[in-house]
Structures are given as C-alpha cells and as structure tokens.
Design an enzyme around this catalytic site. Structure first.
Site, PDB file in Angstrom:
ATOM      1  N   HIS A 108     -31.204   9.521  19.418  1.00  0.00           N
ATOM      2  CA  HIS A 108     -30.330   9.887  18.305  1.00  0.00           C
ATOM      3  C   HIS A 108     -30.193   8.714  17.348  1.00  0.00           C
ATOM      4  CE1 HIS A 108     -27.999   8.323  21.775  1.00  0.00           C
ATOM      5  NE2 HIS A 108     -27.544   7.504  20.852  1.00  0.00           N
ATOM      6  N   ASP A 175     -29.017  14.095  17.383  1.00  0.00           N
ATOM      7  CA  ASP A 175     -30.285  13.878  18.087  1.00  0.00           C
ATOM      8  C   ASP A 175     -31.468  13.949  17.124  1.00  0.00           C
ATOM      9  OD1 ASP A 175     -28.810  13.827  20.411  1.00  0.00           O
ATOM     10  OD2 ASP A 175     -30.215  15.100  21.517  1.00  0.00           O
ATOM     11  N   ARG A 203     -35.707  -1.175  27.341  1.00  0.00           N
ATOM     12  CA  ARG A 203     -34.936  -0.316  28.240  1.00  0.00           C
ATOM     13  C   ARG A 203     -34.733   0.959  27.432  1.00  0.00           C
ATOM     14  NH1 ARG A 203     -29.750   2.362  27.687  1.00  0.00           N
ATOM     15  NH2 ARG A 203     -28.996   2.801  29.774  1.00  0.00           N
ATOM     16  N   ASP A 205     -33.207   4.307  26.465  1.00  0.00           N
ATOM     17  CA  ASP A 205     -31.914   4.975  26.617  1.00  0.00           C
ATOM     18  C   ASP A 205     -32.105   6.481  26.818  1.00  0.00           C
ATOM     19  OD1 ASP A 205     -29.010   4.517  26.263  1.00  0.00           O
ATOM     20  OD2 ASP A 205     -29.224   5.900  24.591  1.00  0.00           O
ATOM     21  N   GLU A 212     -36.187  16.044  25.712  1.00  0.00           N
ATOM     22  CA  GLU A 212     -35.787  17.435  25.668  1.00  0.00           C
ATOM     23  C   GLU A 212     -36.067  18.022  24.278  1.00  0.00           C
ATOM     24  OE1 GLU A 212     -31.473  18.973  26.644  1.00  0.00           O
ATOM     25  OE2 GLU A 212     -31.724  18.105  24.654  1.00  0.00           O
ATOM     26  N   GLU A 248     -33.753   4.796  31.606  1.00  0.00           N
ATOM     27  CA  GLU A 248     -32.505   5.355  32.125  1.00  0.00           C
ATOM     28  C   GLU A 248     -32.749   6.833  32.420  1.00  0.00           C
ATOM     29  OE1 GLU A 248     -27.808   5.844  30.847  1.00  0.00           O
ATOM     30  OE2 GLU A 248     -29.357   6.112  29.328  1.00  0.00           O
ATOM     31  N   HIS A 317     -23.485  -1.301  32.370  1.00  0.00           N
ATOM     32  CA  HIS A 317     -22.559  -1.380  31.248  1.00  0.00           C
ATOM     33  C   HIS A 317     -21.775  -0.096  31.045  1.00  0.00           C
ATOM     34  CE1 HIS A 317     -26.076   0.668  29.905  1.00  0.00           C
ATOM     35  NE2 HIS A 317     -25.479   1.039  28.799  1.00  0.00           N
ATOM     36  N   ASP A 318     -22.169   0.980  31.730  1.00  0.00           N
ATOM     37  CA  ASP A 318     -21.486   2.266  31.552  1.00  0.00           C
ATOM     38  C   ASP A 318     -20.451   2.461  32.655  1.00  0.00           C
ATOM     39  OD1 ASP A 318     -22.676   3.201  29.198  1.00  0.00           O
ATOM     40  OD2 ASP A 318     -24.471   3.819  30.298  1.00  0.00           O
TER      41      ASP A 318
HETATM   42  C1  GLC Z   1     -26.827   5.700  27.332  1.00  0.00           C
HETATM   43  C2  GLC Z   1     -26.155   4.351  27.335  1.00  0.00           C
HETATM   44  C3  GLC Z   1     -24.719   4.525  26.914  1.00  0.00           C
HETATM   45  C4  GLC Z   1     -24.679   5.160  25.531  1.00  0.00           C
HETATM   46  C5  GLC Z   1     -25.456   6.465  25.521  1.00  0.00           C
HETATM   47  C6  GLC Z   1     -25.645   6.978  24.129  1.00  0.00           C
HETATM   48  O1  GLC Z   1     -26.332   6.530  28.318  1.00  0.00           O
HETATM   49  O2  GLC Z   1     -26.282   3.746  28.588  1.00  0.00           O
HETATM   50  O3  GLC Z   1     -24.046   3.303  26.916  1.00  0.00           O
HETATM   51  O4  GLC Z   1     -23.352   5.420  25.161  1.00  0.00           O
HETATM   52  O5  GLC Z   1     -26.739   6.288  26.077  1.00  0.00           O
HETATM   53  O6  GLC Z   1     -26.576   6.174  23.446  1.00  0.00           O
END
Ligand code: GLC
Length: 551
Positions: A108, A175, A203, A205, A212, A248, A317-318
């Site tokens: 997005h 998105d 990394r 995201d 999708e 992720e 971090h989440d």
């Molecule tokens: C991922 C990140 C999170 C973020 C989200 C939207 O899940 O880890 O911190 O808010 O994407 O970009």
C-alpha cells in the site's frame, strides 16, 4: 564445518538487528533520531556482533502508521536526514562488515501519496489503476481486518473517486494493485534504486496481502501471484547476487512454505520467512513450563528449500501476536505474561517486551535469548532487547514497544538533548527507565544482560552447525527440558530447562564421546552405557559441542 561455506549464504548465520532510525539516536537535538545519530552508534552494533541491520521505514511519511504509510518510495524522511546522510551511514556500516536491509512496504501507500491523490481525482488518471477500486464493496468486506480496533471494513468509499478502494490495513493506506504491470515495474524500480545505493535486500512487509489480487479487476493479468514473487526475487538476484528477501508471512507452516518458492528444490521466492508459529509455541511452552509445544513446533516445522532459512525472533516491533494459538492456549499465555487488558492488543497479542513479561526474572530472560540464538533459524533482535528495555504502556497501541533507545542514565536516556515533549514517544520511568536500564552501565558490567547477549552471539557465530545442521529434537525424559542437536560435520547440542526447578535430563550418545560446555568451562565424557545425565538449574541452559575423544 568449513567456515568458507557461510560466506556465500551469509543470511543463514547472520545476526539481524531491527531498529527504527527515528527512535535510535538523535544527532541534532530536534527530538528525532536520524541517520547521523545512527552512524555514530555503528561501533556499538559492531561490538554487539550484529552482521545485518534491518531498518524500519525511513521514507517520507505523514507518520500515521509509524512510517509504514509512505508518500515517496525514493526518499528519506527529512526528520531523519538526507539521502546523503543515508549513504554515509550505509558506507560506515559496510566498513564494519554490517549489511543493511530495509523495509519494503509496497502492499500500500499513504493516501497522501501523489499516486493516490491523482488516482482518486479522476477515472482517467494514469494512476487510477494503480489502486483497487469497486463500485460496491465485495462480499466479505468485514473479514480479514488487520487492525480491528480502528477499522470495520477493508473497503472504504472515497467521495472524490466516487468508488470504494481496498485497504488491508488502515483506511489511510490504500492497497496498490500489483496485478497492474505498471505497478509491478515501479516496485522493481524502487528495489533497484535502494540496491544501487548499497542495500543488501529487504524485509518485505505483509507478503500475503501484497500478493493478493482479490477484488482487482486486473487479477486475470496475474496468472499466479507466486510467479510474481519469483519474478521479484529473480530481479533482485540479477541486480545483486547476495541480496535477500526476508518476508513477513504469518500463516500456518504449510502455507508459509509456499512463499519460499521451490523450483527444483531451490527456493526462488523469499529467502527467509519469519517463524511466527514457532515463536508463539515458544511462549506457550514457557507459560506452561513444558517444552512440549515448542518441541512439537520444531518437529512440525518444514525444512525450507536449499538456500532458504527461517527467521527467528522472540519480540518484534508489532504486537506480540498469538493469533496462531487456540483461544484457550492464547488465554494461558495472556494469563501468564500479560493479564491486564491494557497489556493486550487486538484481542490477539501483547504489547509488552520480554523483561516485564517474565516479571524481570533474569534467569527466564536469559533463557529466552539462549533459545533465540540456539534454535535453528536466523535470529532477529529488536533494538533495546539486548539491554532489557521494557514497554511503556502510556504510548498508544504498538508504539508501547517502540520507545527511544536507552543509552545512558541521563535525560532522555541519552537518546536526544531535546525537550522531552519533542520526542517520538515517552521514555519509560521507574524500574525499567534509563537510570536502571541503559547501554553505558551494561557495557562495563560482565554480568549484564548485554554481556550475556554478546556471549550468545559469539557462540552462535562460532557454531555454524546450529544454522546449517540437520536438527533433531531429543528425548530427555524430563518434560520441562527442550534438547535439540544440530549435525553437519560437527555436532552441537543445546538444552533448555523451562521450569523453576533443577532438572537432570539424560541423553543417549556414543560412549566415550566428549561434551564440551560452550557457555561454562566444563567437559563431560559419555559413560560406557551411552547414557549421560546432565544438570540444569532452574531456567538453566547449556550449549554443548559433541566430539569424539582424540586418538
Ligand atoms: C506490517 C508491519 C506493521 C505495519 C503494517 C502495515 O504488518 O509489521 O508494523 O503497521 O505492516 O504496513
């Protein structure tokens, strides 16, 4: 095992450290961490043993999702410095042998991104098809909402556009339409840009959301989203042979496996996927003082394709998500590690850091990090973990674990000289504030958590078997003890006692072979009957190298 093998596939034995430039170190006293400040701290990271830095988003952003809402993929947020500062930092990191990867957030954009502003202004805009529009929200719009505290649907009506747009995350994060070839080209261009400046990968995201294509009228243009991911990987490898994609993907193991790709046994999509399932089962095991759930996860965890690897973590971090546990398992973990409602988030996770979850018990905290560095997978540390920083629940939502780095027992923890009201988040006070928890005191103390983590990192680097070896979970006859061995040329065995009592696990090994303790100066010889008993204190851990007697 020959160390030369570890250089090509560097990610398998990497020590990854995740940080947000904004909260790490402020060089000019404006209250925001910046690239100049980070560059000054490179030697600290080098001494810790970090070999790869993962930078959270540092791009221009209205900062409504802590930088994960981007308005320019080719720039640096002016609060954090300039592109020039970025390059100087990167050069300094590489000089110390530290690679740098960065968050690639291309599922997005921010709704303030010029592409979205143009897209919503007219159906004729060249950017209209860069996003996903519908006249009516398709069925199921209220399903799969990532942030249920703020959003009620994944489709929002935009007055100017006169249509609904898709947003998996917040409504201010529309998105992108990856089924559109122009978007795919642009994503490659973004990657190419940062690789050219010296990044060693990304990394990625929210990978499943990125791939999708539901709801996109262009979906048929994209035969198989995994082909697209393989294309991205091929592009990355052409531009930079040793660059990686660390993804992720928070899905059950069989589904996650698809994201490694598997062209003839060689992974051709993501280089690494985070092990979300193993992390959650580890907390369940710790809550129960029973190694069972973690052992089961390790046994169940599929082997990635040849060059692929799992990424392991105990905190990120989440929110510490527990979404892959059953309702009752999640309740057990909540009860043990975050019983109060304000410690929990989205009904599925915790907004606490490790030390507070374990009531500050140094034995348990050390045990968790011993697991992190000895379980198979590339360990990823979140900044501040190495000194035992805690959360600050005064900060909103996930920001509770993203408070400024605590360098010294001084104002603002030495993070910044600015007025505390200008900082990106509160500085914790009390037991976990900078007076008690900071880098400068722990660097001088051989018994500090920082010294422990450094020692674990050293041992982990000395034992590439842990990463490269075939691992087996061993039966020890003691339910609270997790024992696993990793074999490739040499053998390393690790034992962890998840209970608050002494344990005497037994291992069956070759008679006469020798176990050398890698954390303490001790040797044990396996007796003639092939069964060796080992001692572990409450929450104790041991790392052992197995060797055959000389001669
Ligand atoms: C991922 C990140 C999170 C973020 C989200 C939207 O899940 O880890 O911190 O808010 O994407 O970009």
């Amino acid at each position: 095992m020959e160390l030369t093998r570890t250089a090509d596939l560097w990610w398998k034995t990497a020590v990854v450290y995740c940080l947000d430039v904004e909260t790490f170190s402020d060089s000019n006293g404006d209250g925001h961490g910046d690239f100049r400040g980070l560059a000054q701290r490179i030697d600290y990271l080098d001494r810790l043993g970090v070999t790869c830095l993962w930078l959270m988003p540092f791009y221009p952003s209205p900062d409504r999702d802590d930088g994960y809402d981007i308005t320019d993929f080719y720039g640096v947020d002016p609060r954090l410095g300039t592109l020039g500062d970025f390059v100087e930092f990167l050069r300094t990191a590489r000089d110390r042998g530290i690679r740098v990867i960065a968050d690639l957030v291309v599922n997005h954009t921010s709704d303030r991104h010029p592409w979205f502003q143009s897209a919503r202004s007219s159906r004729e805009s060249p950017y209209r098809d860069w996003y996903v529009w519908q006249d009516e929200p398709p069925p199921g719009a209220d399903k799969g909402i990532v942030f249920p505290d703020k959003e009620k649907s994944i489709w929002t009506y935009d007055e100017r556009a006169g249509q609904y747009y898709l947003h998996r995350f917040y409504k201010h994060q529309p998105d992108l339409n990856v089924a559109n070839p122009a978007v795919r080209d642009e994503i490659a261009r973004v990657m190419g840009f940062w690789l050219e400046l010296g990044l060693s990968g990304f990394r990625v995201d929210g990978v499943p959301f990125l791939l999708e294509t539901q709801g996109s009228p262009d979906a048929e243009l994209l035969p198989d989203p995994h082909d697209y991911l393989a294309d991205l990987r091929a592009f990355l490898s052409r531009r930079c042979g040793d660059a990686v994609l660390l993804g992720e993907v928070n899905l059950p193991y069989p589904d996650t496996m698809r994201f490694f790709g598997n062209a003839e046994g060689v992974g051709d999509e993501l280089t690494m996927c985070f092990d979300f399932v193993g992390m959650q089962r580890m907390y369940l095991a710790l809550a129960r003082s029973d190694a069972g759930p973690l052992a089961a996860a390790l046994r169940e965890r599929p082997q990635p394709p040849r060059d692929g690897h799992w990424g392991t973590f105990v905190r990120n971090h989440d929110e510490l998500t527990l979404d892959k546990l059953t309702e009752s398992e999640r309740k057990e973990v909540f009860d043990a590690f975050g019983p109060a409602p304000e410690m929990q988030l989205y009904g599925r996770g915790l907004r606490r850091r490790v030390p507070t979850m374990f009531g500050g018990d140094p034995r348990r905290i050390r045990l968790v990090y011993s697991l992190l560095y000895s379980l198979p997978g590339t360990p990823v540390l979140f900044y501040g973990e190495e000194i035992g920083m805690a959360e600050d629940l005064r900060a909103e939502g996930r920001l509770a674990v993203r408070t400024p780095m605590q360098w010294a027992p001084i104002r603002n923890g030495g993070f910044s000289t600015a007025d505390p009201r200008q900082l990106p988040g509160p500085i914790p006070n009390g037991h976990y504030g900078p007076k008690q928890v900071n880098v400068s005191a722990q660097e001088r103390d051989p018994d500090s958590l920082l010294s422990w983590i450094r020692r674990l990192i050293e041992r982990y680097r000395e034992c590439p078997e842990l990463a490269w070896g075939r691992y087996t979970v061993l039966d020890t006859g003691v339910p609270s003890v997790l024992a696993h061995r990793c074999d490739i040329d040499g053998t390393v065995i690790a034992l962890h006692n998840l209970a608050d009592s002494d344990a005497e696990p037994r291992l069956s090994l070759d008679p006469g072979s020798v176990l050398t303790d890698l954390l303490h100066d001790e040797h044990t010889t396996v007796p003639d009957n092939g069964t060796v008993s080992l001692r572990l204190g409450p929450y104790g851990c041991r790392w052992l190298r197995l060797s055959q007697p000389a001669g």
